[in-house]
Design a protein around this motif. Structure first.
Motif, PDB file in Angstrom:
ATOM      1  N   GLY A 174       2.951   0.829   8.104  1.00 35.16           N
ATOM      2  CA  GLY A 174       2.449   1.077   7.001  1.00 35.16           C
ATOM      3  C   GLY A 174       2.938   2.610   6.326  1.00 35.16           C
ATOM      4  O   GLY A 174       3.498   3.400   6.756  1.00 35.16           O
ATOM      5  N   ASP A 229      -0.020   2.554  -1.660  1.00 31.57           N
ATOM      6  CA  ASP A 229      -0.430   2.204   0.126  1.00 31.57           C
ATOM      7  C   ASP A 229       0.303   0.614   0.341  1.00 31.57           C
ATOM      8  O   ASP A 229       0.185  -0.181  -0.467  1.00 31.57           O
ATOM      9  N   THR A 269       1.447  -1.816   3.519  1.00 26.40           N
ATOM     10  CA  THR A 269       1.395  -2.283   4.929  1.00 26.40           C
ATOM     11  C   THR A 269       2.140  -3.662   5.005  1.00 26.40           C
ATOM     12  O   THR A 269       2.019  -4.500   4.294  1.00 26.40           O
TER      13      THR A 269
END
Length: 312
Positions: free
Chosen positions: A59, A72, A74
């Motif tokens: 991530g 963000d 991942t």
């Protein structure tokens, strides 16, 4: 450190002097590191995350305070999830599910990769705090445990303890007093967070690659249009028969029940997709896809104690 934070072992640090710390001393020491590290995040920071063991993942978490944006990303078992949070505007979410990707393709926008949900109340500090990834959170949550402090020859420091879940946690702090890595291991899993403090530049997806959440919901609904129209028609027929309690089905009752079921369906998908129209002895249920121009319709007619359902 949060309960889910577990890590792979880091490379051995240079030899140093190790002393024992009580739970209170550990908490106080890490609180001081949190203050220094938080000050260093003012202009921007990022964290890379790796998960190993029974589950593998990678991530990246990037904070750009100047633009008011957080990125963000991942990747778990080859599946990507990604979000852009923009203060005072809202959230961009990556279209990972097949239905959404099929919907935008049907809508003639195959280049769309993100859905935007407006949220003018979104605050950057709150969003970052809730993520549990920030140095401040990692250094202050569930850290009041006895452990050790090792001071190395280069003035860097390692703090180590076992948390409330039995995971072994290790924090490496630079000579400048900044958290550089946070690690933990337990239950066959390991995770490492590595921090960098510097201005970041995050650019949100362009309009050509973005669709609004309401528009996407409409596209997904029309993607499922044939099945939904068939389902509500069958439901209307069954509900009309039940409402008659074994007696003759009245046309007025049939129409009322079908309209009620159609209204409930439209409300559930938040799209006024399915329409009704009175026909001789009954009602017609239909929907037309605005992109493909295809129409699906069923006619329900009262016939004694039964309701005759036909595709029209």
């Amino acid at each position: 450190m949060t309960a889910g934070l577990i890590a792979v072992p880091s490379a051995a640090s240079a030899a140093g002097t190790t002393t024992s710390l009580s739970a209170a001393q550990m908490s106080a020491a890490l609180k001081a590191v949190a203050a220094t590290s938080t000050a260093a995040t003012a202009k921007g920071w990022k964290a890379t995350i790796s998960l190993t063991g029974a589950l593998s993942a990678a991530g990246l978490y990037v904070v750009d305070p100047a633009a008011g944006v957080v990125f963000d990303r991942t990747v778990i078992a080859g599946q990507l999830t990604a979000d852009y949070a923009v203060a005072g505007k809202g959230l961009y979410g990556y279209l990972a599910d097949p239905s959404s990707r099929s919907a935008v393709k049907m809508m003639g926008r195959p280049s769309v990769r993100y859905v935007f949900a407006a949220n003018k109340a979104l605050k950057l500090d709150t969003y970052v705090q809730d993520s549990g990834v920030s140095p401040a959170t990692v250094l202050t949550e569930d850290v009041d445990h006895a452990g050790t402090r090792t001071v190395h020859d280069d003035a860097s420091v390692d703090y180590q303890y076992r948390d409330g879940d039995g995971a072994t946690v290790k924090m490496h702090v630079s000579e400048a007093g900044l958290l550089t890595t946070a690690q933990a291991s337990g239950d066959g899993l390991g995770v490492t967070l590595a921090y960098a403090y510097a201005p970041q530049r995050v650019t949100v997806p362009p309009a050509s690659a973005t669709i609004g959440s309401a528009a996407l919901a409409q596209g997904v609904a029309y993607l499922d249009m044939p099945a939904l129209v068939k389902k509500v028609a069958r439901q209307g027929a069954a509900d009309a028969r039940r409402a008659a309690h074994g007696h003759k089905v009245k046309v007025t009752s049939l129409r009322k029940v079908v309209r009620r079921d159609v209204a409930a369906l439209n409300a559930s998908i938040q799209v006024p997709m399915v329409k009704t129209r009175n026909v001789a002895k009954g009602v017609r249920v239909s929907a037309t896809n605005p992109w493909t121009r295809k129409t699906i319709s069923y006619t329900l007619k009262a016939s004694g104690t039964k309701v005759v359902l036909t595709k029209s």
